[in-house]
Design a protein around this motif. Structure first.
Motif, PDB file in Angstrom:
ATOM      1  N   LYS A   1       0.838  -1.199   0.000  1.00 23.94           N
ATOM      2  CA  LYS A   1       0.000   0.000   0.000  1.00 23.94           C
ATOM      3  C   LYS A   1       0.874   1.251   0.000  1.00 23.94           C
ATOM      4  O   LYS A   1       1.957   1.272   0.578  1.00 23.94           O
ATOM      5  CB  LYS A   1      -0.921  -0.005   1.206  1.00 23.94           C
ATOM      6  N   LEU A   2       0.368   2.284  -0.654  1.00 22.95           N
ATOM      7  CA  LEU A   2       1.111   3.530  -0.796  1.00 22.95           C
ATOM      8  C   LEU A   2       1.499   4.111   0.563  1.00 22.95           C
ATOM      9  O   LEU A   2       2.614   4.597   0.745  1.00 22.95           O
ATOM     10  CB  LEU A   2       0.297   4.549  -1.593  1.00 22.95           C
ATOM     11  N   GLY A   3       0.606   4.052   1.531  1.00 19.51           N
ATOM     12  CA  GLY A   3       0.904   4.586   2.855  1.00 19.51           C
ATOM     13  C   GLY A   3       2.106   3.918   3.487  1.00 19.51           C
ATOM     14  O   GLY A   3       2.915   4.576   4.159  1.00 19.51           O
ATOM     15  N   MET A   4       2.232   2.623   3.275  1.00 21.28           N
ATOM     16  CA  MET A   4       3.379   1.892   3.823  1.00 21.28           C
ATOM     17  C   MET A   4       4.670   2.324   3.136  1.00 21.28           C
ATOM     18  O   MET A   4       5.708   2.466   3.786  1.00 21.28           O
ATOM     19  CB  MET A   4       3.163   0.393   3.664  1.00 21.28           C
ATOM     20  N   VAL A   5       4.606   2.544   1.842  1.00 23.02           N
ATOM     21  CA  VAL A   5       5.783   2.993   1.093  1.00 23.02           C
ATOM     22  C   VAL A   5       6.223   4.366   1.605  1.00 23.02           C
ATOM     23  O   VAL A   5       7.405   4.594   1.873  1.00 23.02           O
ATOM     24  CB  VAL A   5       5.490   3.038  -0.425  1.00 23.02           C
ATOM     25  N   LEU A   6       5.264   5.287   1.750  1.00 21.07           N
ATOM     26  CA  LEU A   6       5.601   6.633   2.227  1.00 21.07           C
ATOM     27  C   LEU A   6       6.149   6.595   3.646  1.00 21.07           C
ATOM     28  O   LEU A   6       7.101   7.315   3.967  1.00 21.07           O
ATOM     29  CB  LEU A   6       4.370   7.538   2.148  1.00 21.07           C
TER      30      LEU A   6
ATOM     31  N   LYS B   1      10.876   7.074   7.270  1.00 21.74           N
ATOM     32  CA  LYS B   1      11.741   6.472   8.287  1.00 21.74           C
ATOM     33  C   LYS B   1      13.196   6.417   7.829  1.00 21.74           C
ATOM     34  O   LYS B   1      14.109   6.412   8.642  1.00 21.74           O
ATOM     35  CB  LYS B   1      11.266   5.061   8.620  1.00 21.74           C
ATOM     36  N   ARG B   2      13.417   6.365   6.539  1.00 26.69           N
ATOM     37  CA  ARG B   2      14.777   6.253   5.999  1.00 26.69           C
ATOM     38  C   ARG B   2      15.253   7.545   5.330  1.00 26.69           C
ATOM     39  O   ARG B   2      16.189   7.538   4.543  1.00 26.69           O
ATOM     40  CB  ARG B   2      14.819   5.106   4.989  1.00 26.69           C
TER      41      ARG B   2
ATOM     42  N   ARG C   1       5.437  15.034   1.900  1.00 26.72           N
ATOM     43  CA  ARG C   1       5.284  15.536   3.266  1.00 26.72           C
ATOM     44  C   ARG C   1       6.155  14.672   4.153  1.00 26.72           C
ATOM     45  O   ARG C   1       5.957  13.472   4.253  1.00 26.72           O
ATOM     46  CB  ARG C   1       3.831  15.434   3.724  1.00 26.72           C
ATOM     47  N   TRP C   2       7.116  15.299   4.812  1.00 25.18           N
ATOM     48  CA  TRP C   2       8.086  14.547   5.604  1.00 25.18           C
ATOM     49  C   TRP C   2       7.579  14.265   7.009  1.00 25.18           C
ATOM     50  O   TRP C   2       8.121  13.429   7.703  1.00 25.18           O
ATOM     51  CB  TRP C   2       9.421  15.273   5.623  1.00 25.18           C
ATOM     52  N   THR C   3       6.555  14.959   7.435  1.00 26.42           N
ATOM     53  CA  THR C   3       5.932  14.675   8.724  1.00 26.42           C
ATOM     54  C   THR C   3       4.460  14.390   8.481  1.00 26.42           C
ATOM     55  O   THR C   3       3.895  14.814   7.480  1.00 26.42           O
ATOM     56  CB  THR C   3       6.066  15.853   9.698  1.00 26.42           C
ATOM     57  N   THR C   4       3.858  13.681   9.400  1.00 29.07           N
ATOM     58  CA  THR C   4       2.442  13.367   9.274  1.00 29.07           C
ATOM     59  C   THR C   4       1.680  14.022  10.406  1.00 29.07           C
ATOM     60  O   THR C   4       2.225  14.322  11.460  1.00 29.07           O
ATOM     61  CB  THR C   4       2.199  11.848   9.322  1.00 29.07           C
ATOM     62  N   THR C   5       0.413  14.247  10.186  1.00 30.19           N
ATOM     63  CA  THR C   5      -0.466  14.787  11.213  1.00 30.19           C
ATOM     64  C   THR C   5      -1.311  13.646  11.738  1.00 30.19           C
ATOM     65  O   THR C   5      -2.037  13.001  10.992  1.00 30.19           O
ATOM     66  CB  THR C   5      -1.371  15.883  10.623  1.00 30.19           C
ATOM     67  N   THR C   6      -1.206  13.402  13.019  1.00 29.61           N
ATOM     68  CA  THR C   6      -1.984  12.345  13.639  1.00 29.61           C
ATOM     69  C   THR C   6      -3.086  12.952  14.493  1.00 29.61           C
ATOM     70  O   THR C   6      -3.052  14.137  14.832  1.00 29.61           O
ATOM     71  CB  THR C   6      -1.095  11.456  14.533  1.00 29.61           C
ATOM     72  N   ALA C   7      -4.049  12.147  14.841  1.00 26.34           N
ATOM     73  CA  ALA C   7      -5.134  12.615  15.692  1.00 26.34           C
ATOM     74  C   ALA C   7      -4.588  13.126  17.021  1.00 26.34           C
ATOM     75  O   ALA C   7      -5.067  14.126  17.557  1.00 26.34           O
ATOM     76  CB  ALA C   7      -6.136  11.494  15.911  1.00 26.34           C
ATOM     77  N   LYS C   8      -3.574  12.461  17.555  1.00 25.93           N
ATOM     78  CA  LYS C   8      -2.988  12.878  18.825  1.00 25.93           C
ATOM     79  C   LYS C   8      -2.374  14.269  18.706  1.00 25.93           C
ATOM     80  O   LYS C   8      -2.544  15.110  19.583  1.00 25.93           O
ATOM     81  CB  LYS C   8      -1.934  11.866  19.271  1.00 25.93           C
ATOM     82  N   SER C   9      -1.664  14.536  17.611  1.00 26.24           N
ATOM     83  CA  SER C   9      -1.045  15.850  17.462  1.00 26.24           C
ATOM     84  C   SER C   9      -2.092  16.929  17.233  1.00 26.24           C
ATOM     85  O   SER C   9      -1.920  18.063  17.659  1.00 26.24           O
ATOM     86  CB  SER C   9      -0.016  15.852  16.331  1.00 26.24           C
TER      87      SER C   9
END
Length: 52
Positions: free
Chosen positions: A3-8, A13-14, A32-40
């Motif tokens: 899945k694309l999300g796993m690739v990104l 991570k690398r 996008r090098w950072t992601t926005t999570t519900a927690k953030s």
């Protein structure tokens, strides 16, 4: 099937191991090098403690 999300996620991570050219190419594509999570997102909201 990968899945694309796993690739990104793996690319993020690398990121420190990518060549400058590869990183520039990904930047040009809008990576996008950072992601926005519900927690953030919750941490940015005003506190509702006074309602308890």
């Amino acid at each position: 099937m990968v899945k694309l999300g796993m690739v990104l996620d793996n690319i993020r991570k690398r990121a420190d191991k990518l060549t400058a050219q590869r990183r520039a190419d990904l930047d040009a594509l809008g990576m996008r090098w950072t992601t926005t999570t519900a927690k953030s997102i919750r941490s940015q909201l005003p506190s509702a403690d006074h309602l308890r």
